[in-house]
Design a protein around this motif. Structure first.
Motif, PDB file in Angstrom:
ATOM      1  N   LEU A 113      -6.297  -8.332   1.108  1.00 13.52           N
ATOM      2  CA  LEU A 113      -6.738  -8.653   2.466  1.00 13.52           C
ATOM      3  C   LEU A 113      -7.837  -9.716   2.459  1.00 13.52           C
ATOM      4  O   LEU A 113      -7.838 -10.632   3.296  1.00 13.52           O
ATOM      5  N   GLU A 114      -8.744  -9.606   1.510  1.00 15.35           N
ATOM      6  CA  GLU A 114      -9.810 -10.599   1.413  1.00 15.35           C
ATOM      7  C   GLU A 114      -9.227 -11.977   1.091  1.00 15.35           C
ATOM      8  O   GLU A 114      -9.642 -12.998   1.653  1.00 15.35           O
ATOM      9  N   ALA A 140      -8.027  -8.358   8.707  1.00 21.52           N
ATOM     10  CA  ALA A 140      -7.916  -9.467   7.764  1.00 21.52           C
ATOM     11  C   ALA A 140      -7.334 -10.708   8.425  1.00 21.52           C
ATOM     12  O   ALA A 140      -7.793 -11.825   8.186  1.00 21.52           O
ATOM     13  N   ASP A 198      -6.708  -2.334   9.020  1.00 22.83           N
ATOM     14  CA  ASP A 198      -7.165  -3.178   7.915  1.00 22.83           C
ATOM     15  C   ASP A 198      -6.491  -4.554   7.973  1.00 22.83           C
ATOM     16  O   ASP A 198      -7.141  -5.587   7.810  1.00 22.83           O
ATOM     17  N   LYS A 254      -6.604   1.231  -3.467  1.00 27.43           N
ATOM     18  CA  LYS A 254      -7.476   0.756  -2.388  1.00 27.43           C
ATOM     19  C   LYS A 254      -8.109  -0.581  -2.760  1.00 27.43           C
ATOM     20  O   LYS A 254      -8.168  -1.516  -1.939  1.00 27.43           O
ATOM     21  N   ALA A 255      -8.574  -0.692  -4.002  1.00 25.73           N
ATOM     22  CA  ALA A 255      -9.221  -1.930  -4.441  1.00 25.73           C
ATOM     23  C   ALA A 255      -8.232  -3.094  -4.424  1.00 25.73           C
ATOM     24  O   ALA A 255      -8.579  -4.208  -3.994  1.00 25.73           O
ATOM     25  N   TRP A 257       0.816  -1.217   0.000  1.00 27.28           N
ATOM     26  CA  TRP A 257       0.000   0.000   0.000  1.00 27.28           C
ATOM     27  C   TRP A 257       0.852   1.270   0.000  1.00 27.28           C
ATOM     28  O   TRP A 257       0.498   2.263  -0.634  1.00 27.28           O
ATOM     29  N   TRP A 262      -5.531  -3.367  -2.564  1.00 28.06           N
ATOM     30  CA  TRP A 262      -5.204  -3.649  -1.161  1.00 28.06           C
ATOM     31  C   TRP A 262      -6.323  -4.468  -0.508  1.00 28.06           C
ATOM     32  O   TRP A 262      -6.053  -5.487   0.139  1.00 28.06           O
ATOM     33  N   LEU A 263      -7.567  -4.057  -0.702  1.00 28.78           N
ATOM     34  CA  LEU A 263      -8.690  -4.763  -0.093  1.00 28.78           C
ATOM     35  C   LEU A 263      -8.828  -6.172  -0.659  1.00 28.78           C
ATOM     36  O   LEU A 263      -9.188  -7.111   0.066  1.00 28.78           O
ATOM     37  N   HIS A 264      -8.523  -6.339  -1.950  1.00 26.15           N
ATOM     38  CA  HIS A 264      -8.567  -7.672  -2.547  1.00 26.15           C
ATOM     39  C   HIS A 264      -7.513  -8.583  -1.918  1.00 26.15           C
ATOM     40  O   HIS A 264      -7.775  -9.769  -1.633  1.00 26.15           O
TER      41      HIS A 264
END
Length: 338
Positions: free
Chosen positions: A231-232, A295, A291, A224-225, A205, A227-229
């Motif tokens: 973590l998921e 996760a 975040d 952001k997208a 990030w 990074w969130l992917h």
């Protein structure tokens, strides 16, 4: 321990992350850590060497394992006085990926056997191995996994575990997905992960070499997208029993940015950042620490949270070690309550 959704989360503090004066000896560090309510320590090799100097009047040779084992026994006794568990010995570096018949590989395994003797002496069953930042090592994940498997087999003889950590400036395994692929390939029951909020947030990030402090070449929304992917994916793919601990720290935004080149010691920019600019959460950093913690907890992990910070501003902000260790505990409690 910290209450979290009906479970108790054990807490740990790395000895390399507290104390900034020569008078801040290992016994005093242990007292400050215990008095703040921590359950365990990560024992750092530099602290063993420094304690050896205090005990014997001269710094021991890092490969004099007879002497280091004796220092380890004294360290174990001091930790026991404060009811502190020694969770892990760290940091073991530049182990994997060397050519098969090289002197570097021979040295890596000799060090591994020597550090196992220190683990015997201090009474810990876990070694942290950081993903290698050495130039000239193999880029093959199979080669890296084979080395980690061989190390895990060596340590399994004594029932010891290997916690493999991605260092975000590593040569070939800077991300959590990289070390997880290696751990999966190695496929050993005593080989797992040491995850770290800084190493992942600071690698995927953030970037200390850019004016924004963020990874370049992407819009904010794209970053952001992505990074969130990531973590998921972590939450869905990594079994909680394969996460041996989660290290906690933040990172300062670098103003001006660090130059995008290795320093005189050969350390890459993110390594330079890591060594001096990692504060406690809620203490001036900007990484998405919450975040990443969310996760990891999303995997079902309820194990060790360990404070590992390297804050060059800490001596000015927290001249007293107990004040610093108490702030560290408060930061963990706040993270889990958020």
């Amino acid at each position: 321990m910290i209450d979290y959704q009906g479970t108790k989360i054990p807490t740990c503090y790395a000895t390399c992350s507290i104390g900034h004066r020569e008078s801040h000896t290992l016994p005093l560090k242990l007292k400050a850590i215990a008095d703040a309510g921590f359950n365990a320590i990560e024992l750092s090799m530099p602290d063993i060497l420094a304690y050896g100097t205090l005990l014997n009047g001269q710094e021991p040779d890092p490969k004099d394992y007879d002497t280091l084992a004796e220092i380890g026994k004294e360290t174990k006794a001091r930790a026991a006085e404060h009811q502190l568990r020694i969770l892990m010995l760290q940091p073991f570096s530049n182990f994997e990926g060397w050519p098969r018949d090289s002197s570097e590989r021979k040295d890596a395994f000799e060090r591994a056997e020597g550090w196992m003797r220190i683990m015997d002496a201090v009474g810990t069953d876990m070694l942290q191995v950081g993903s290698s930042d050495a130039p000239g090592i193999s880029s093959s994940l199979d080669d890296l996994a084979n080395d980690l498997a061989e190390l895990a087999d060596l340590y399994a003889i004594k029932g010891y575990r290997i916690a493999y950590e991605n260092w975000c400036w590593a040569t070939h395994a800077p991300g959590w997905k990289d070390v997880w692929r290696i751990v999966e390939k190695a496929d050993r029951p005593n080989l797992g992960l040491c995850l770290d909020t800084f190493q992942s947030g600071g690698g995927e990030w953030a970037d200390p070499t850019t004016p924004s402090g963020l990874v370049d070449g992407l819009s904010r929304d794209e970053l952001k997208a992505r990074w969130l992917h990531s973590l998921e994916e972590l939450s869905k793919t990594v079994p909680p029993e394969k996460i041996y601990l989660l290290q906690i720290s933040d990172g300062y935004k670098m103003v001006p940015p660090i130059e995008a080149k290795t320093n005189e010691g050969g350390l890459r920019p993110r390594g330079q950042w890591s060594h001096d600019y990692r504060p406690l959460p809620y203490d001036g950093g900007y990484l998405p620490v919450q975040d990443f913690l969310k996760a990891v907890l999303g995997t079902g992990f309820r194990g060790w949270l360990s404070v590992e910070v390297f804050d060059s501003n800490a001596p000015e902000k927290y001249p007293d070690m107990l004040e610093f260790s108490k702030m560290a505990m408060l930061s963990l409690e706040k993270l889990l309550q958020s």
